[in-house]
Design an enzyme around this catalytic site. Structure first.
Site, PDB file in Angstrom:
ATOM      1  N   ILE A 125     107.424  31.842  38.364  1.00 12.66           N
ATOM      2  CA  ILE A 125     105.950  32.024  38.229  1.00 12.66           C
ATOM      3  C   ILE A 125     105.502  33.387  38.485  1.00 12.66           C
ATOM      4  O   ILE A 125     106.074  34.075  39.388  1.00 12.66           O
ATOM      5  CB  ILE A 125     105.155  31.183  39.437  1.00 12.66           C
ATOM      6  N   HIS A 126     104.923  34.095  37.587  1.00 10.84           N
ATOM      7  CA  HIS A 126     104.413  35.636  37.646  1.00 10.84           C
ATOM      8  C   HIS A 126     103.106  36.088  37.128  1.00 10.84           C
ATOM      9  O   HIS A 126     102.602  37.020  37.347  1.00 10.84           O
ATOM     10  CB  HIS A 126     105.730  36.710  37.387  1.00 10.84           C
TER      11      HIS A 126
END
Ligand code: UD1
Ligand code: UDP
Length: 618
Positions: free
Chosen positions: A214-215
């Site tokens: 996730i980013h």
């Protein structure tokens, strides 16, 4: 055989995996066949060893000629610094082209430098769109970079269609396939050799854990969204391994949040360790563009916490499901992901994109002459009818004078019925440029001749009843020219007679002829005749200036002129211009003018709406 120097600008992790493919392909070309010298410039957008250095080591990427060390920062500051520094390097290197990958800020900064220094820009992974901008800097970077690019190399065919829809000429777009697929095909057989990840030590077993990354800004900018996503992963029925992006790591430290159940955060992984995890996981949960594709290549069901992602091919085949911020849906998919259909094998090319990329780049530079396909219709030389038309007002004036000097009599169209020689009738179609009709009417008036101006009541190009255009037509009528109507053969008598009544009523002038645009038939109204008179019965040869040229030929070069016979000139004054210009230039002027008129009209309407609203409020 020319050789070309190309500055390749990279900066973030996803670009390292892409440049690895191209650089290694270039390295393996025999020396005597090498056409490209690659100069790698690293912006330093990613600087942690596990986001940058490790990929150079593992994937054998040549050391960048320079690392600009820009680092992190507010996007506009980061971009500004990058543009400044990349600009200096490119000016120094004087390459033949600049090449960029993907959609990061490093990509955009290099694109801006390239166009500012008049260098052709080559964009690998061009054309992908989600048509959503809010909190999606990558979409903005993509659009701007593509539009600055001379050569758009796409990893999916769909991306080419998006570009075509945005007005790109097809010669600017080449489908090459995805270099990440090349790397995946090669890398999966090397995993055992190069990865030393130990599942036992991590407390997981192959097939019994999920892999997550996730980013993206849209999932991390809001504390609530980020923590609810991570909490959902933490509640997964089986372990979820999350190599944690530094952006998220810093945020979790700030929020003092730690998983308490099945979520295992680990450092970002090198390429082979990550690939080993991917190949062994049950499902993948990711907002990474690269990882979504790699999950698809590995045939791993993939849950994408985005409203919609760029890789719709994976979604359409059922291998990826978008859940946006719906954590209930995410949790239920973590338990059971519906069995996907068979995926299209070739959506991302055939795993040989590097060869195609280099071939397209060399072909492009071999042909490059400083010109690019900036216009949606291609190079200016390739446009339809780039020959200059001789339909100028001066030439029209000369034509009339020559006809008069050659003893031509100017008559109404129906007077061409009898067989006497040397008569000419002029029928103008008032279409797409009424100002020009007024000018031709004035020219005719100054020479004492009359013509018939036909209005098209169905035209969407002009509003005949607006104050401006009505005023021009009134002026034409006051000079003594007659009025006709342009109609279509499939119009019913009722529609035509309604139009005649409307026009006669509005302009207070009799309509004398109907000109049938589909087949050049003329119907006389003055005489009360209901008969169509096909042009050939008019005992006159028909000349038209359709599409910017005289058809079939210039009237003064015609058989009719040489043999003393009569002529019917069916003209559209829209094509007449003060100076000789191409068909295309004339059309562009018309389009520009219409756009301006529409925007003025919209501004006027908006102002008036606002005014009305204000009045109501008061
Ligand atoms: C960038 C790209 C994104 C891409 C991602 C890949 C943009 C706008 N975004 O996002 O498209 O998917 O890379 O990973 O270009 N940080 C470190 N160490 C590093 C790099 C970053 O700690 O080596 C931290 C910094 O706190 C920084 C934050 O991560 O502020 C974000 O870094 P940045 O490069 O701005 O964006 P990414 O989220 O990495
Ligand atoms: N990747 C990696 N280690 C990790 C996470 C990702 O090697 O811990 C690789 C992944 O295999 C893919 C690339 O990084 O090849 C994708 O980059 P990222 O997710 O940073 O960016 P995006 O593709 O979203 O732009």
């Amino acid at each position: 055989m020319n050789k070309y120097r190309i500055v390749t600008v990279i900066g973030a992790r996803p670009q390292l995996v892409k440049v690895a493919v191209i650089s290694n392909y270039l390295k393996n070309i025999p020396k005597d066949q090498q056409r490209i010298e690659e100069i790698i410039v690293h912006t330093g957008q990613h600087y942690d060893h596990m986001l940058s250095g490790v990929f150079f080591e593992q994937l054998n990427i040549p050391k960048p000629k320079i690392n600009l060390g820009i680092g992190s920062g507010l996007p506009e500051v980061q971009l500004g610094k990058m543009i400044h520094k990349i600009g200096e390097v490119v000016r120094e290197e004087q390459p033949d082209a600049v090449l960029v990958y993907g959609d990061t800020n490093s990509t955009l900064a290099a694109a801006i430098v390239s166009v500012q220094q008049n260098l052709p820009l080559i964009h690998v992974e061009a054309g992908e769109r989600i048509y959503r901008r809010n909190q999606v800097p990558e979409e903005i970077n993509r659009v701007l970079t593509d539009h600055a690019s001379s050569l758009c190399l796409t990893v999916t065919e769909r991306a080419g269609n998006y570009l075509i829809r945005e007005g790109f000429h097809k010669d600017r777009i080449k489908f090459v396939g995805d270099p990440m697929f090349d790397l995946f095909c090669w890398g999966k057989s090397k995993v055992d050799q190069f990865s030393d990840i130990d599942f036992n030590k991590m407390g997981i077993s192959a097939g019994n854990f999920h892999l997550a990354t996730i980013h993206r800004a849209q999932n991390t900018d809001s504390k609530e969204i980020l923590l609810s996503l991570l909490s959902a992963l933490d509640n997964s029925p089986i372990p979820v391994v999350l190599p944690i992006h530094p952006r998220v790591k810093h945020l979790l430290e700030k929020y003092d949040w730690q998983p308490s159940n099945n979520l295992k955060t680990i450092e970002p992984q090198g390429y082979f360790d990550f690939l080993k995890l991917l190949l062994a996981c049950k499902y993948c949960i990711t907002d990474s563009g690269g990882v979504t594709r790699e999950a698809f290549f590995a045939r791993k069901p993939c849950i994408v916490p985005m409203e919609n992602c760029w890789w719709s091919q994976a979604v359409e085949s059922g291998w990826a499901i978008e859940v946006n911020t719906d954590t209930e849906k995410l949790l239920s998919l973590l338990e059971d992901f519906p069995t996907p259909q068979k995926a299209r094998e070739d959506a991302f090319g055939d795993g040989n994109s590097a060869e195609k990329i280099i071939r397209e780049v060399v072909d492009f530079l071999d042909q490059y002459n400083g010109e690019s396909y900036w216009h949606r219709s291609g190079k200016f030389e390739d446009l339809p009818a780039t020959r200059k038309s001789d339909l100028t007002f001066d030439n029209y004036s000369d034509l009339i004078e020559t006809l008069e000097d050659s003893k031509y009599r100017f008559v109404e169209p129906l007077q061409l019925m009898d067989n006497s020689s040397r008569k000419v009738a002029i029928v103008h179609q008032v279409l797409f440029n009424p100002e020009n009709s007024l000018k031709t009417a004035r020219i005719e008036n100054s020479k004492g001749i009359k013509a018939c101006y036909c209005l098209d009541p169905e035209t969407k190009l002009d509003n005949l009843f607006s104050r401006d255009i009505s005023g021009m037509i009134q002026e034409i009528i006051h000079m003594g020219h007659s009025l006709g109507l342009v109609v279509a053969t499939d119009m019913s008598d009722k529609v035509v007679s309604d139009y005649i009544a409307l026009i006669e009523n509005w302009f207070k002038c009799k309509v004398s002829i109907l000109f049938y645009k589909d087949n050049g038939l003329i119907k006389a109204l003055e005489t009360g005749s209901n008969e169509f008179i096909p042009v050939e019965y008019l005992e006159a040869e028909l000349f038209q200036n359709l599409a910017g040229y005289w058809q079939p030929d210039h009237p003064l070069k015609s058989k009719a002129f040489n043999e003393d016979s009569s002529m019917l000139l069916s003209l559209n004054p829209g094509w007449f211009q003060p100076r000789s210009e191409t068909f295309f230039e004339t059309l562009l002027k018309v389009i520009d003018k219409k756009e301006e008129e529409i925007s003025q009209e919209l501004t006027r309407q908006t102002k008036s709406d606002l005014y009305q609203r204000k009045k109501i409020e008061l």
